[in-house]
Design an enzyme around this catalytic site. Structure first.
Site, PDB file in Angstrom:
ATOM      1  N   SER A 243       0.829  -1.213   0.000  1.00 40.88           N
ATOM      2  CA  SER A 243       0.000   0.000   0.000  1.00 40.88           C
ATOM      3  C   SER A 243       0.856   1.253   0.000  1.00 40.88           C
ATOM      4  O   SER A 243       2.014   1.237   0.397  1.00 40.88           O
ATOM      5  CB  SER A 243      -0.890   0.032   1.242  1.00 40.88           C
ATOM      6  OG  SER A 243      -1.573  -1.169   1.403  1.00 40.88           O
TER       7      SER A 243
HETATM    8  N1  SAH Z   1       0.535  -5.328   4.262  1.00 44.48           N
HETATM    9  C1  SAH Z   1       1.136  -5.735   3.019  1.00 44.48           C
HETATM   10  C2  SAH Z   1       0.200  -5.490   1.857  1.00 44.48           C
HETATM   11  C3  SAH Z   1      -0.015  -6.750   1.086  1.00 44.48           C
HETATM   12  S1  SAH Z   1      -1.314  -6.734  -0.087  1.00 44.48           S
HETATM   13  C4  SAH Z   1       2.504  -5.124   2.824  1.00 44.48           C
HETATM   14  O1  SAH Z   1       2.923  -4.278   3.630  1.00 44.48           O
HETATM   15  O2  SAH Z   1       3.168  -5.512   1.868  1.00 44.48           O
HETATM   16  C5  SAH Z   1      -2.521  -7.730   0.721  1.00 44.48           C
HETATM   17  C6  SAH Z   1      -2.159  -9.160   0.968  1.00 44.48           C
HETATM   18  O3  SAH Z   1      -3.306  -9.806   1.502  1.00 44.48           O
HETATM   19  C7  SAH Z   1      -1.763  -9.972  -0.274  1.00 44.48           C
HETATM   20  O4  SAH Z   1      -0.467 -10.441  -0.108  1.00 44.48           O
HETATM   21  C8  SAH Z   1      -2.784 -11.106  -0.298  1.00 44.48           C
HETATM   22  O5  SAH Z   1      -2.242 -12.346  -0.717  1.00 44.48           O
HETATM   23  C9  SAH Z   1      -3.218 -11.163   1.153  1.00 44.48           C
HETATM   24  N2  SAH Z   1      -4.487 -11.820   1.414  1.00 44.48           N
HETATM   25  C10 SAH Z   1      -5.658 -11.781   0.716  1.00 44.48           C
HETATM   26  N3  SAH Z   1      -6.586 -12.558   1.310  1.00 44.48           N
HETATM   27  C11 SAH Z   1      -5.997 -13.109   2.416  1.00 44.48           C
HETATM   28  C12 SAH Z   1      -6.429 -14.006   3.435  1.00 44.48           C
HETATM   29  N4  SAH Z   1      -7.659 -14.529   3.454  1.00 44.48           N
HETATM   30  N5  SAH Z   1      -5.549 -14.351   4.393  1.00 44.48           N
HETATM   31  C13 SAH Z   1      -4.303 -13.863   4.401  1.00 44.48           C
HETATM   32  N6  SAH Z   1      -3.822 -13.012   3.472  1.00 44.48           N
HETATM   33  C14 SAH Z   1      -4.664 -12.638   2.481  1.00 44.48           C
END
Ligand code: SAH
Length: 263
Positions: free
Chosen positions: A110
């Protein structure tokens, strides 16, 4: 009118010993003060490795403050964590711009502004560090690292094995004993750490899973993107009270979808 944020006046000045970045091979001593207005500066010993990004990070933090982020704990954490270490080398030059960036497997890290805003919402009313927090969607591990500076324990769950492994690798050199990375389906929350003083999701579903609400401590907040009636995503903040839940829907956001199962 909004009161002026205390930053930058109260934060350690750039170049001072106390503003050393949270970087690999950095020994971090977390802020000891419980005061909200002036987290005591972290004592960090940096090896001086790599890019000197402290000036660009300080500019990013000044911009976050201009954009309305006021929580000094959040500003300090954003100023300390080296975001460029979480993205591919080719994208490192953009790491301190207010933009989301690809992290592989179709996912994104993000924007700094969104990370700061969500953590500030999570910490509303907190004086000092938050207790245990749960992050859904570890991704590259950047937000989990920022959270590690403003909360006592961070449980972060990721459903994609490739990103879980990447985050583990990214975090290893930071040696953060208070961050626990879990491979699993975050739709189910993570009951072992519950109840949480905060839950934050980096992926947006149609509704907030009820398990998250169950795992929230009384007085704690959940911050997550959800799809609203218009089909757009918006940030929702849910606070657990002694008798139920208060819910606020805030600004529009764009997050990757919340999916179930591990892949
Ligand atoms: N906080 C992260 C942002 C990652 S984007 C950072 O700092 O990089 C959001 C993430 O949520 C993705 O990697 C995606 O695979 C994950 N995601 C989506 N659904 C999910 C679920 N049910 N459980 C765990 N992770 C999930």
């Amino acid at each position: 009118m909004k009161s002026r944020p205390s930053f930058p006046a109260k934060l350690p000045s750039s170049g001072g010993q106390s503003s050393k970045p949270l970087s690999p091979a950095t020994v971090m001593v977390s802020p000891a003060s419980a005061g909200r207005s002036a987290p005591s500066s972290s004592t960090a010993v940096s090896s001086g490795l790599g890019l000197d990004s402290s000036a660009v990070r300080a500019r990013m933090v000044a911009k976050l403050a201009e954009q309305g982020v006021q929580d000094p704990w959040v500003l300090q954490a954003m100023g300390q964590v080296e975001r460029h270490r979480f993205v591919e080398t080719a994208l490192a030059g953009q790491a301190y711009e207010d933009t989301s960036l690809p992290i592989g497997l179709g996912q994104t890290i993000s924007k700094p502004n969104v990370v700061a805003r969500m953590i500030e919402l999570l910490r509303q009313d907190a004086t000092g560090k938050l207790g245990r927090v749960l992050e859904i969607g570890t991704g590259c591990g950047y937000q989990a690292t920022v959270l590690s500076q403003v909360a006592t324990e961070v449980y972060s769950i990721e459903r994609l094995r490739g990103l879980h492994e990447k985050a583990k690798k990214n975090l290893l050199p930071f040696r953060l004993p208070n961050v626990h990375l879990i491979l699993g389906d975050g739709m189910l929350g993570f009951s072992k750490g519950a109840p949480y003083a905060g839950i934050i999701s980096a992926a947006g579903g149609d509704e907030v899973p009820l398990t998250w609400l169950d795992q929230l401590a009384v007085g704690a907040r959940l911050v997550a993107p959800i799809v609203t009636a218009s089909g757009q995503q918006a940030l929702v903040v849910i606070r657990r009270t002694a008798t139920g839940f208060d819910r606020q829907v805030l600004e529009a956001v764009h997050f990757v979808p919340l999916k179930s199962g591990i892949a």
